[in-house]
Design a protein around this motif. Structure first.
Motif: not given
Length: 71
Positions: A2-8, A35-38, A47-50
């Motif tokens: 499953a892909r993940l999404a950020l819970d802002r 830019s990753t955070i943006t 969100p990936g492993p890094a």
């Protein structure tokens, strides 16, 4: 997998609790580019492993699993 999404909302609560005032500061603490955070905040990057590892660095001792949700 499953892909993940950020819970802002959760991330913003964690940032407040850790006194992280800017996305730039969050990126520095996570060891990722600003830019990753943006892209995380605008939903164009999942969100990936890094990023997951970066959450653990930025929020030591907290349950960082709460910062992501399944898509």
């Amino acid at each position: 997998m499953a892909r993940l999404a950020l819970d802002r909302e959760a991330l913003e609560r964690y940032m407040t609790a850790e006194r992280i005032q800017t996305k730039f500061e969050l990126a520095r603490r996570m060891g990722v580019s600003p830019s990753t955070i943006t892209r995380l905040f605008d939903g164009t990057q999942a969100p990936g492993p890094a990023v997951i590892a970066g959450f653990r660095s930025a929020f030591p001792g907290r349950n960082t699993d709460q910062l992501t949700t399944p898509r």
